[in-house]
Design a protein around this motif. Structure first.
Motif, PDB file in Angstrom:
ATOM      1  N   PRO A 148      17.778 -66.979  26.090  1.00 46.39           N
ATOM      2  CA  PRO A 148      18.151 -68.011  25.120  1.00 46.39           C
ATOM      3  C   PRO A 148      19.614 -67.904  24.692  1.00 46.39           C
ATOM      4  CG  PRO A 148      15.990 -67.143  24.603  1.00 46.39           C
ATOM      5  CD  PRO A 148      16.554 -66.272  25.694  1.00 46.39           C
ATOM      6  N   GLU A 149      20.326 -69.031  24.788  1.00 48.80           N
ATOM      7  CA  GLU A 149      21.737 -69.151  24.424  1.00 48.80           C
ATOM      8  C   GLU A 149      22.627 -68.208  25.222  1.00 48.80           C
ATOM      9  OE1 GLU A 149      22.702 -70.008  20.339  1.00 48.80           O
ATOM     10  OE2 GLU A 149      20.581 -70.164  19.834  1.00 48.80           O
ATOM     11  N   ARG A 150      22.224 -67.920  26.452  1.00 46.25           N
ATOM     12  CA  ARG A 150      23.017 -67.080  27.362  1.00 46.25           C
ATOM     13  C   ARG A 150      23.590 -67.946  28.472  1.00 46.25           C
ATOM     14  NH1 ARG A 150      21.568 -64.417  32.212  1.00 46.25           N
ATOM     15  NH2 ARG A 150      22.990 -62.711  32.734  1.00 46.25           N
ATOM     16  N   ASP A 151      24.894 -68.128  28.455  1.00 44.61           N
ATOM     17  CA  ASP A 151      25.582 -68.881  29.505  1.00 44.61           C
ATOM     18  C   ASP A 151      25.991 -67.930  30.621  1.00 44.61           C
ATOM     19  OD1 ASP A 151      25.439 -71.307  28.179  1.00 44.61           O
ATOM     20  OD2 ASP A 151      27.297 -70.971  27.090  1.00 44.61           O
ATOM     21  N   VAL A 152      25.810 -68.365  31.848  1.00 45.16           N
ATOM     22  CA  VAL A 152      26.165 -67.559  33.011  1.00 45.16           C
ATOM     23  C   VAL A 152      27.324 -68.218  33.731  1.00 45.16           C
ATOM     24  CG1 VAL A 152      25.359 -66.600  35.205  1.00 45.16           C
ATOM     25  CG2 VAL A 152      23.792 -66.761  33.250  1.00 45.16           C
ATOM     26  N   ASP A 153      28.335 -67.443  34.075  1.00 43.18           N
ATOM     27  CA  ASP A 153      29.466 -67.984  34.821  1.00 43.18           C
ATOM     28  C   ASP A 153      29.004 -68.362  36.229  1.00 43.18           C
ATOM     29  OD1 ASP A 153      31.948 -67.684  36.690  1.00 43.18           O
ATOM     30  OD2 ASP A 153      32.769 -67.806  34.652  1.00 43.18           O
ATOM     31  N   PRO A 154      29.400 -69.540  36.721  1.00 46.23           N
ATOM     32  CA  PRO A 154      28.969 -69.950  38.066  1.00 46.23           C
ATOM     33  C   PRO A 154      29.289 -68.942  39.165  1.00 46.23           C
ATOM     34  CG  PRO A 154      29.830 -71.835  36.895  1.00 46.23           C
ATOM     35  CD  PRO A 154      30.103 -70.633  36.020  1.00 46.23           C
ATOM     36  N   SER A 155      30.314 -68.117  38.970  1.00 43.34           N
ATOM     37  CA  SER A 155      30.633 -67.108  39.981  1.00 43.34           C
ATOM     38  C   SER A 155      29.526 -66.063  40.118  1.00 43.34           C
ATOM     39  CB  SER A 155      31.955 -66.415  39.641  1.00 43.34           C
ATOM     40  OG  SER A 155      31.845 -65.678  38.426  1.00 43.34           O
ATOM     41  N   ALA A 156      28.631 -65.984  39.122  1.00 44.50           N
ATOM     42  CA  ALA A 156      27.550 -64.998  39.133  1.00 44.50           C
ATOM     43  C   ALA A 156      26.205 -65.615  39.512  1.00 44.50           C
ATOM     44  CB  ALA A 156      27.441 -64.329  37.762  1.00 44.50           C
ATOM     45  N   PHE A 157      26.200 -66.874  39.958  1.00 44.88           N
ATOM     46  CA  PHE A 157      24.931 -67.549  40.222  1.00 44.88           C
ATOM     47  C   PHE A 157      24.134 -66.894  41.351  1.00 44.88           C
ATOM     48  CE2 PHE A 157      25.956 -72.044  38.385  1.00 44.88           C
ATOM     49  CZ  PHE A 157      25.875 -71.504  37.106  1.00 44.88           C
ATOM     50  N   VAL A 158      24.802 -66.391  42.380  1.00 45.37           N
ATOM     51  CA  VAL A 158      24.082 -65.747  43.482  1.00 45.37           C
ATOM     52  C   VAL A 158      23.287 -64.559  42.954  1.00 45.37           C
ATOM     53  CG1 VAL A 158      24.310 -64.457  45.627  1.00 45.37           C
ATOM     54  CG2 VAL A 158      25.665 -66.527  45.287  1.00 45.37           C
ATOM     55  N   ALA A 159      23.938 -63.715  42.152  1.00 39.84           N
ATOM     56  CA  ALA A 159      23.258 -62.556  41.580  1.00 39.84           C
ATOM     57  C   ALA A 159      22.169 -62.979  40.604  1.00 39.84           C
ATOM     58  CB  ALA A 159      24.273 -61.646  40.876  1.00 39.84           C
ATOM     59  N   GLU A 160      22.447 -64.022  39.818  1.00 39.69           N
ATOM     60  CA  GLU A 160      21.473 -64.492  38.837  1.00 39.69           C
ATOM     61  C   GLU A 160      20.214 -65.034  39.514  1.00 39.69           C
ATOM     62  OE1 GLU A 160      20.840 -64.923  34.611  1.00 39.69           O
ATOM     63  OE2 GLU A 160      22.338 -63.867  35.822  1.00 39.69           O
ATOM     64  N   LEU A 161      20.413 -65.774  40.584  1.00 42.11           N
ATOM     65  CA  LEU A 161      19.279 -66.313  41.329  1.00 42.11           C
ATOM     66  C   LEU A 161      18.481 -65.180  41.975  1.00 42.11           C
ATOM     67  CD1 LEU A 161      17.944 -68.983  42.206  1.00 42.11           C
ATOM     68  CD2 LEU A 161      19.448 -68.992  44.196  1.00 42.11           C
ATOM     69  N   GLY A 162      19.172 -64.182  42.498  1.00 43.38           N
ATOM     70  CA  GLY A 162      18.494 -63.040  43.107  1.00 43.38           C
ATOM     71  C   GLY A 162      17.678 -62.271  42.097  1.00 43.38           C
ATOM     72  N   ARG A 163      18.221 -62.080  40.901  1.00 37.84           N
ATOM     73  CA  ARG A 163      17.495 -61.356  39.864  1.00 37.84           C
ATOM     74  C   ARG A 163      16.238 -62.123  39.449  1.00 37.84           C
ATOM     75  NH1 ARG A 163      19.474 -59.947  33.722  1.00 37.84           N
ATOM     76  NH2 ARG A 163      19.630 -62.219  33.660  1.00 37.84           N
ATOM     77  N   ALA A 164      16.368 -63.438  39.292  1.00 35.88           N
ATOM     78  CA  ALA A 164      15.207 -64.250  38.910  1.00 35.88           C
ATOM     79  C   ALA A 164      14.119 -64.173  39.988  1.00 35.88           C
ATOM     80  CB  ALA A 164      15.629 -65.693  38.682  1.00 35.88           C
ATOM     81  N   ARG A 165      14.521 -64.221  41.235  1.00 33.52           N
ATOM     82  CA  ARG A 165      13.537 -64.134  42.325  1.00 33.52           C
ATOM     83  C   ARG A 165      12.822 -62.787  42.318  1.00 33.52           C
ATOM     84  NH1 ARG A 165      17.497 -67.258  46.522  1.00 33.52           N
ATOM     85  NH2 ARG A 165      16.468 -69.304  46.435  1.00 33.52           N
ATOM     86  N   GLU A 166      13.536 -61.713  42.018  1.00 39.59           N
ATOM     87  CA  GLU A 166      12.904 -60.395  41.948  1.00 39.59           C
ATOM     88  C   GLU A 166      11.863 -60.340  40.832  1.00 39.59           C
ATOM     89  OE1 GLU A 166      16.037 -57.596  41.467  1.00 39.59           O
ATOM     90  OE2 GLU A 166      16.723 -57.734  43.551  1.00 39.59           O
TER      91      GLU A 166
END
Length: 215
Positions: free
Chosen positions: A184-202
């Motif tokens: 909640p209320e956590r913005d992610v920099d687009p440069s980190a989207f690959v890592a963010e997507l990988g973490r969510a998948r895990e």
């Protein structure tokens, strides 16, 4: 008069700054798309909008906006901006969300989060807490809310609860074929989207691995 002019200039400067930041973020979103195999849009794709809007924390709010979206048929990354449209309480929040599709699933709407992070409004919008007695790690730290307790017990059997772990401040919610993962209320920099997507998948894979989840 001079004081009024200074205030007007300051307000204009803030508006210009915010507009530039939004334009820059949209540009960075779009630039991240090819690396993720996703297309950029300024709203949720029509074929997935209803499912995302049925997720508890989205459904309970009166005004939701999705101004920057990257998507393909199996996943999305988007900014979710919400505002409670009440005269005396115009709360507003924004967060970056990863959404993952589970083709063929028919999940009841649910919210899974750390106990201390669930507000009264969260609980009221998501439904009753589903009571579990094991494993102790789960019982001590997490709470699962939803309007279909028996279906959620089947969706989160003990093996799935034992395998599931959320990073601090992160929650997952779902309905139908879609699960969302966000802070909640956590913005992610687009440069980190690959890592963010990988973490969510895990996170989702640990819960839905064969033998841990039944639907």
């Amino acid at each position: 008069m001079l004081e009024f002019s200074l205030v007007a200039v300051l307000v204009l400067g803030v508006l210009v700054f915010v507009a530039c930041n939004r334009a820059d973020r949209a540009r960075d979103f779009a630039a991240a798309g090819p690396g993720l195999g996703m297309q950029f849009s300024e709203d949720l794709p029509s074929e997935t909008a209803a499912a995302i809007r049925a997720i508890p924390s989205v459904a309970r709010r009166t005004r939701n906006f999705f101004p920057r979206v990257l998507s393909n048929p199996e996943a999305m990354v988007f900014d979710w901006v919400w505002q409670d449209d009440r005269l005396k309480d115009r709360n507003r929040g924004t967060q970056t969300v990863v959404a993952l599709r589970r083709p063929g699933a028919s999940m009841p709407a649910f919210l899974l989060a750390e106990k201390d992070a669930v507000t009264r409004d969260d609980a009221r919008g998501a439904g009753d807490a589903v009571v579990f007695s094991t494993p102790s790690r789960w019982v001590d730290r997490y709470v699962l809310h939803g309007a279909s307790p028996e279906d959620l017990r089947a969706l989160f059997p003990e093996a799935a609860r034992d395998a599931t772990g959320l990073p601090s401040g992160v929650r997952i919610e779902g309905a139908g074929e879609w699960v969302i993962v966000y802070g909640p209320e956590r913005d992610v920099d687009p440069s980190a989207f690959v890592a963010e997507l990988g973490r969510a998948r895990e996170i989702v894979a640990a819960w839905t691995a064969p033998g841990t989840a039944s639907n």
